[in-house]
Design an enzyme around this catalytic site. Structure first.
Site, PDB file in Angstrom:
ATOM      1  N   ASP A   1     -11.450   2.831   3.789  1.00  0.00           N
ATOM      2  CA  ASP A   1     -11.852   1.418   3.732  1.00  0.00           C
ATOM      3  C   ASP A   1     -13.360   1.278   3.524  1.00  0.00           C
ATOM      4  O   ASP A   1     -13.839   0.204   3.146  1.00  0.00           O
ATOM      5  CB  ASP A   1     -11.504   0.718   5.053  1.00  0.00           C
ATOM      6  CG  ASP A   1     -10.231  -0.107   4.968  1.00  0.00           C
ATOM      7  OD1 ASP A   1      -9.944  -0.636   3.885  1.00  0.00           O
ATOM      8  OD2 ASP A   1      -9.549  -0.227   6.011  1.00  0.00           O
TER       9      ASP A   1
ATOM     10  N   GLN B   1      -5.203  -1.444   9.478  1.00  0.00           N
ATOM     11  CA  GLN B   1      -5.150  -2.802   8.927  1.00  0.00           C
ATOM     12  C   GLN B   1      -5.816  -3.791   9.890  1.00  0.00           C
ATOM     13  O   GLN B   1      -5.552  -3.778  11.084  1.00  0.00           O
ATOM     14  CB  GLN B   1      -3.673  -3.182   8.680  1.00  0.00           C
ATOM     15  CG  GLN B   1      -3.477  -4.506   7.983  1.00  0.00           C
ATOM     16  CD  GLN B   1      -3.997  -4.523   6.545  1.00  0.00           C
ATOM     17  OE1 GLN B   1      -3.919  -3.526   5.839  1.00  0.00           O
ATOM     18  NE2 GLN B   1      -4.547  -5.643   6.136  1.00  0.00           N
TER      19      GLN B   1
ATOM     20  N   LYS C   1       0.833  -1.201   0.000  1.00  0.00           N
ATOM     21  CA  LYS C   1       0.000   0.000   0.000  1.00  0.00           C
ATOM     22  C   LYS C   1       0.867   1.249   0.000  1.00  0.00           C
ATOM     23  O   LYS C   1       0.622   2.194  -0.755  1.00  0.00           O
ATOM     24  CB  LYS C   1      -0.917   0.016   1.233  1.00  0.00           C
ATOM     25  CG  LYS C   1      -2.130  -0.878   1.101  1.00  0.00           C
ATOM     26  CD  LYS C   1      -2.867  -1.023   2.429  1.00  0.00           C
ATOM     27  CE  LYS C   1      -3.894  -2.143   2.323  1.00  0.00           C
ATOM     28  NZ  LYS C   1      -4.417  -2.582   3.624  1.00  0.00           N
TER      29      LYS C   1
HETATM   30  N1  GUN Z   1      -7.629  -6.863   6.045  1.00  0.00           N
HETATM   31  C1  GUN Z   1      -8.027  -7.611   4.985  1.00  0.00           C
HETATM   32  N2  GUN Z   1      -8.614  -6.839   4.056  1.00  0.00           N
HETATM   33  C2  GUN Z   1      -8.601  -5.583   4.545  1.00  0.00           C
HETATM   34  C3  GUN Z   1      -9.053  -4.351   4.032  1.00  0.00           C
HETATM   35  O1  GUN Z   1      -9.613  -4.225   2.940  1.00  0.00           O
HETATM   36  N3  GUN Z   1      -8.838  -3.275   4.829  1.00  0.00           N
HETATM   37  C4  GUN Z   1      -8.245  -3.368   6.039  1.00  0.00           C
HETATM   38  N4  GUN Z   1      -8.102  -2.259   6.752  1.00  0.00           N
HETATM   39  N5  GUN Z   1      -7.808  -4.486   6.537  1.00  0.00           N
HETATM   40  C5  GUN Z   1      -7.978  -5.593   5.787  1.00  0.00           C
END
Ligand code: GUN
Length: 287
Positions: free
Chosen positions: A122, A99, A55
């Protein structure tokens, strides 16, 4: 028949990132600050480490500011909430992503609800969940948005299609169903308690699978010509002990029946980050 066409998520994601990069450059040329994305990682789950690294790299590549916050697994919920309050207040941070999963002692609902909905890239905050459900302008969850883009690359107008979503998670299944409904599909959400899942799957013109069970969906679950979007990814033992990445769909079997299918890897995976960057730009433009 040659079997399904392969939906190239890598290329489509690259295209989305190029569009975001161009819009960021345009924004900066207008004298506006570059959008900024803060990613918070608590603990050191190896898969999460990889996602967070990717990311950050992609964020910088499109010309955005990237702020990484790595906190020890022992971080208290209160300390995490203080960090989120700081990020909410910062004008150089347009997007905040915490996350998941979080360590057991931290309540993810409390954390998600602490994020300013305008920075919730998100799309997990109840305000954005509600806006997506009511078809209003929202920050929509990244993975289902990516799936929608991939399906639309096969057929621009999905209106009237029978769409079946297997999986009902808050991150993928439920928002996927809402987005497909907004795209005028007839939507069924199936899950582990669904009776005769193969029968339900077989009525799908568009099948999205997000269950986290390796190669669960078989060739005889597929309506001939269907569009199949595979959200799953996991490593299973392969020939030579090397391990190979597979999705929730038995690829070779399903490819023989479907009209179009996403590969694993190189399907949905690359779309998630591309849509995250899109959301960050959207948040910055709305600020
Ligand atoms: N863990 C797995 N997929 C995601 C996501 O799309 N966003 C976040 N913040 N954590 C994740």
């Amino acid at each position: 028949m040659a079997g399904a066409s392969i939906i190239d998520g890598k290329e489509i994601a690259a295209q989305v990132r190029r569009e975001v990069a161009a819009k960021v450059a345009e924004r900066v040329a207008r004298g506006r600050p570059a959008p900024g994305l803060a990613v918070v990682l608590v603990g050191n789950d190896p898969a999460s480490e990889v996602y967070v690294r990717n990311k950050a790299r992609s964020t910088r590549e499109v010309g955005m500011g990237s702020f990484e916050h790595r906190l020890p697994a022992s971080t208290s919920e209160a300390d995490l909430l203080v960090l989120i309050a700081d990020l909410n207040a910062r004008s150089d941070v347009n997007g905040i992503l915490v996350q998941l999963p979080l360590p057991k002692h931290i309540d993810p609902v409390r954390v998600i609800e602490a994020i300013d909905p305008a920075k919730d890239v998100d799309g997990f905050h109840p305000v954005n969940v509600g806006r997506v459900a009511s078809g209003a302008k929202a920050l929509a969850p990244c993975t289902p948005t990516g799936c929608l883009i991939l399906a639309s690359s096969v057929q621009a107008d999905l209106g009237g299609l029978e769409a079946v979503v297997i999986g009902r998670s808050n991150i993928v299944g439920k928002p996927m169903a809402q987005l497909l409904l907004s795209a005028n599909c007839t939507v069924t959400i199936a899950h582990s308690r669904t009776r005769d899942l193969p029968l339900v799957a077989r009525r799908a013109d568009l099948l999205v699978v997000a269950v986290g069970r390796a190669e669960m969906v078989r060739g005889d679950w597929i309506k001939p010509g269907a569009i199949v979007i595979d959200v799953g990814i996991q490593r299973v033992a392969g020939a030579g002990g090397k391990g190979r990445l597979v999705g929730d769909v038995a690829f070779e079997e399903v490819k023989a029946v479907a009209g179009a299918i996403t590969p694993v890897p190189g399907g949905v995976g690359p779309m998630t980050i591309a849509c995250l960057l899109q959301n960050t730009l959207q948040a910055a433009e709305a600020a």
